[in-house]
Design an enzyme around this catalytic site. Sequence first.
Site, PDB file in Angstrom:
ATOM      1  N   GLY A  77       5.842  32.771 -53.965  1.00 55.35           N
ATOM      2  CA  GLY A  77       6.430  31.628 -53.288  1.00 55.35           C
ATOM      3  C   GLY A  77       5.385  30.566 -52.991  1.00 55.35           C
ATOM      4  O   GLY A  77       4.337  30.849 -52.408  1.00 55.35           O
ATOM      5  N   GLY A 135       4.920  37.522 -45.824  1.00 55.05           N
ATOM      6  CA  GLY A 135       4.970  36.226 -45.159  1.00 55.05           C
ATOM      7  C   GLY A 135       4.561  35.051 -46.022  1.00 55.05           C
ATOM      8  O   GLY A 135       3.971  34.082 -45.543  1.00 55.05           O
ATOM      9  N   LEU A 136       4.886  35.124 -47.323  1.00 55.42           N
ATOM     10  CA  LEU A 136       4.658  33.997 -48.240  1.00 55.42           C
ATOM     11  C   LEU A 136       3.193  33.582 -48.327  1.00 55.42           C
ATOM     12  O   LEU A 136       2.868  32.391 -48.390  1.00 55.42           O
ATOM     13  CB  LEU A 136       5.524  32.793 -47.853  1.00 55.42           C
ATOM     14  CG  LEU A 136       7.037  33.016 -47.945  1.00 55.42           C
ATOM     15  CD1 LEU A 136       7.793  31.800 -47.421  1.00 55.42           C
ATOM     16  CD2 LEU A 136       7.463  33.317 -49.370  1.00 55.42           C
ATOM     17  N   ASN A 182       8.624  29.654 -57.862  1.00 61.50           N
ATOM     18  CA  ASN A 182       9.348  29.944 -56.632  1.00 61.50           C
ATOM     19  C   ASN A 182       8.831  29.024 -55.526  1.00 61.50           C
ATOM     20  O   ASN A 182       7.625  28.946 -55.294  1.00 61.50           O
ATOM     21  CB  ASN A 182       9.164  31.414 -56.255  1.00 61.50           C
ATOM     22  CG  ASN A 182       9.978  31.825 -55.046  1.00 61.50           C
ATOM     23  OD1 ASN A 182       9.585  31.577 -53.908  1.00 61.50           O
ATOM     24  ND2 ASN A 182      11.082  32.484 -55.286  1.00 61.50           N
ATOM     25  N   CYS A 230      13.936  34.390 -47.785  1.00 65.56           N
ATOM     26  CA  CYS A 230      12.864  35.289 -47.366  1.00 65.56           C
ATOM     27  C   CYS A 230      13.042  35.655 -45.896  1.00 65.56           C
ATOM     28  O   CYS A 230      13.070  34.765 -45.035  1.00 65.56           O
ATOM     29  CB  CYS A 230      11.498  34.638 -47.565  1.00 65.56           C
ATOM     30  SG  CYS A 230      10.129  35.675 -46.991  1.00 65.56           S
ATOM     31  N   ASN A 267      17.763  38.696 -52.853  1.00 60.38           N
ATOM     32  CA  ASN A 267      16.466  38.884 -52.221  1.00 60.38           C
ATOM     33  C   ASN A 267      16.538  40.152 -51.381  1.00 60.38           C
ATOM     34  O   ASN A 267      17.536  40.873 -51.405  1.00 60.38           O
ATOM     35  CB  ASN A 267      16.119  37.650 -51.371  1.00 60.38           C
ATOM     36  CG  ASN A 267      14.616  37.466 -51.213  1.00 60.38           C
ATOM     37  OD1 ASN A 267      13.852  38.425 -51.164  1.00 60.38           O
ATOM     38  ND2 ASN A 267      14.183  36.221 -51.119  1.00 60.38           N
ATOM     39  N   GLY A 311      16.263  46.415 -57.214  1.00 60.50           N
ATOM     40  CA  GLY A 311      16.163  47.840 -57.512  1.00 60.50           C
ATOM     41  C   GLY A 311      16.126  48.205 -58.975  1.00 60.50           C
ATOM     42  O   GLY A 311      16.336  49.369 -59.329  1.00 60.50           O
ATOM     43  N   GLY A 317      11.197  43.627 -59.657  1.00 57.76           N
ATOM     44  CA  GLY A 317      10.265  43.448 -58.563  1.00 57.76           C
ATOM     45  C   GLY A 317       9.446  44.672 -58.227  1.00 57.76           C
ATOM     46  O   GLY A 317       8.399  44.927 -58.812  1.00 57.76           O
TER      47      GLY A 317
END
Length: 302
Positions: A46, A72-73, A98, A127, A190, A242, A263
């Site tokens: 991000g 936390g980005l 992103n 997020c 997300n 997933g 992911g």
Amino acid sequence: MADLSVTLCGIELKNPVIPASGTFGFGREFNEIYDISVLGGVCTKGLTLEGRTGNPVPRIAESRGVILNAVGLQNPGVERFIAEDLQWLKGKTRVVANVAGSTLEDYANVCARLDGLADLIELNISCPNVKCGGMAFGIQPESIREVTAAAKNSLKKTPLVVKLSPNVESISANARAAEAGGADCISLVNTFTGMAIDIERRKPTIANNTGGVSGAGIKPIAVRMTYEAAQAVQIPIIGMGGITCAEDALEFIMAGATAVQVGTQNFTDTLACPKIIEGLNDWCDRHGVNKISELTGTLNMN
């Protein structure tokens, strides 16, 4: 060999497999393990206007079948990404940038800076691990439409993907809101908001108290939400949540996704994405499928 190429918002990807934001950095580390040009694209960490250090540690915890993260980005900021990583990454594969922010202006400004540079822009309004912005824009349809419109109005060249949160009352309503705001595509889901407790300390395991839940355990819920969103909108969908293997990816595609993002499995197996690509080709060959795009939305509910 099956044709694994797909077209997303007019952009051709060599296959539908894209590492998800926050799990792949900007691709350099993984490129030391395998040539990431095999991927359909890479979704970046991000990106915000200014660099962020993220949340305090510990900020990742394992649980059964899932992980929790509250990073936390953390990112170097959009200008450093453009200067240091963008051209290298574009030389490898399609770039999905992103974008995150704390205000509507933040989102619009980062999008404008990346317009015409990235192949696609993914708007992170989902997020759960930041104090302001993030999921605050992604809960109610009205705010989704507003932030989507602000971002879209700042773009002249690059298609806009809106990444939706699963922590909502109606994923269908929120998908329609993104479409109404001008999204060219939506991606979902997300992470779910969750908590893990250290029973010896009787305290949350991660410093942020709660975190985003991802991993194999969320896949059935994510597939259901992808199907519901696909029934609600006319724009294409990127499905995620997933995915660990080609069979998982095919569930999302049959539920209505044009492409998928992988992911948490990248942490478990650094070769996850190329294995999934190979598995998709093998499955198509075994089932006489010439072009994987023909499978999108083919779920038989009768």
